[in-house]
Design an enzyme around this catalytic site. Sequence first.
Site, PDB file in Angstrom:
ATOM      1  N   ASP A   1       1.153   3.973   1.434  1.00  0.00           N
ATOM      2  CA  ASP A   1       1.741   4.598   2.766  1.00  0.00           C
ATOM      3  C   ASP A   1       3.052   3.842   3.063  1.00  0.00           C
ATOM      4  O   ASP A   1       3.682   4.285   4.126  1.00  0.00           O
ATOM      5  CB  ASP A   1       0.784   4.988   3.676  1.00  0.00           C
ATOM      6  CG  ASP A   1      -0.257   3.747   3.984  1.00  0.00           C
ATOM      7  OD1 ASP A   1      -0.249   2.815   2.971  1.00  0.00           O
ATOM      8  OD2 ASP A   1      -0.562   3.941   5.100  1.00  0.00           O
TER       9      ASP A   1
ATOM     10  N   HIS B   1       1.271   4.868  12.989  1.00  0.00           N
ATOM     11  CA  HIS B   1       0.411   4.629  11.878  1.00  0.00           C
ATOM     12  C   HIS B   1      -0.849   4.914  12.295  1.00  0.00           C
ATOM     13  O   HIS B   1      -1.871   4.122  12.374  1.00  0.00           O
ATOM     14  CB  HIS B   1       0.337   3.209  11.298  1.00  0.00           C
ATOM     15  CG  HIS B   1      -0.129   2.735  10.071  1.00  0.00           C
ATOM     16  ND1 HIS B   1      -1.619   2.187  10.149  1.00  0.00           N
ATOM     17  CD2 HIS B   1       0.246   2.622   8.903  1.00  0.00           C
ATOM     18  CE1 HIS B   1      -1.764   2.314   8.667  1.00  0.00           C
ATOM     19  NE2 HIS B   1      -0.876   2.004   7.989  1.00  0.00           N
TER      20      HIS B   1
ATOM     21  N   HIS C   1       0.828  -1.208   0.021  1.00  0.00           N
ATOM     22  CA  HIS C   1       0.038  -0.004   0.102  1.00  0.00           C
ATOM     23  C   HIS C   1       0.794   1.246   0.020  1.00  0.00           C
ATOM     24  O   HIS C   1       1.987   1.287   0.828  1.00  0.00           O
ATOM     25  CB  HIS C   1      -1.018  -0.058   1.261  1.00  0.00           C
ATOM     26  CG  HIS C   1      -2.119  -0.862   1.084  1.00  0.00           C
ATOM     27  ND1 HIS C   1      -2.834  -1.390   2.157  1.00  0.00           N
ATOM     28  CD2 HIS C   1      -2.838  -1.169   0.026  1.00  0.00           C
ATOM     29  CE1 HIS C   1      -3.968  -2.275   1.508  1.00  0.00           C
ATOM     30  NE2 HIS C   1      -3.894  -1.932   0.241  1.00  0.00           N
TER      31      HIS C   1
HETATM   32 ZN   LIG Z   1      -2.217  -1.228   4.365  1.00  0.00          ZN
END
Ligand SMILES: [Zn+2]
Length: 310
Positions: free
Chosen positions: A67, A266, A65
């Site tokens: 990020d 996160h 992903h």
């Molecule tokens: Zn993710």
Amino acid sequence: MSDRELVVLGTASQAPTRSRNHNGYLLLWDDEGLLFDPGEGTQRQMLFAGVTASRITRICITHFHGDHCLGLPGVLQRMSLDRVPHAVDACFPAQNHAVFTRLRRAALFHDVVNLKERPVAAGGTVLQAAKFRVEAQPLSHGVPAIGYRLVEADGRRMLPDELAEVGITGPDIGRLQREGRLVTGGRLVTVEQVSEPRRGQRFAFIMDTRLCDAAFALADGADMVVCESTFADTEAALAREYGHLTARQAGRIAAESGARLLVLTHFSQRYERGDEQQLAEQAATAFGGPVVLAHDLDRVSMPSRHPQPA
Ligand SMILES: [Zn+2]
């Protein structure tokens, strides 16, 4: 131990905020530097944190992903620009090898980095260094995702009083450590007589996942666990649906795994400074040890060693 610390480069999930860059973490471990999940902007965050690209010796990506990986092209090109001389291992989920290749080749540049691709297809040891190994475990997210843990080999701590008692000093201490035994003053001394077991340190890195057995296994006996905690309790259903953890679940992982220090990161962009403290509080309801709510550019030292072996 100041030569082992986590440099927090970014702490935002999904979208950055005014105070949080996308993910990015550099674990400084003696003369090694392990870069985890370089999100967008990681190269510049390293500049702010005062760490150079040549500190990186390994790269570990949990999943693809954006990020967690969109900073990789910039970091690799910077390593090339700086002519980083040493080999650098890069671990990532094998199922998405093509994505790794695209990121590596995202722009045109003269690539001189000695990058060793280490696609991870299954759980187990993925890197073996002289003094530690890195293990991976598949996590439970919407796409192939893996968590990592660094395990230092157990050793022995020399005891000055015992050494003095048998009259071993200077270079003889090193000899005894290397050879395991030494004759001094007509007497045989073994390393066990003048030392005690020293448990190796452990570091766990758990990103996007639902609660799963692998998360507990990664955190088992860890001195420091870096764990995603995207959501607060009020969004527990959302966390489950999108394959994320709440802060309280992160606390549970640390508590039930016997971890010593929990670093939360996160975060969803809904928690900005001011209302993020609830995340630490919710983790602390499950975990009695210290909880660090990570902020960009924080440095978190590895806790000092356990006095006794586990
Ligand atoms: Zn993710």
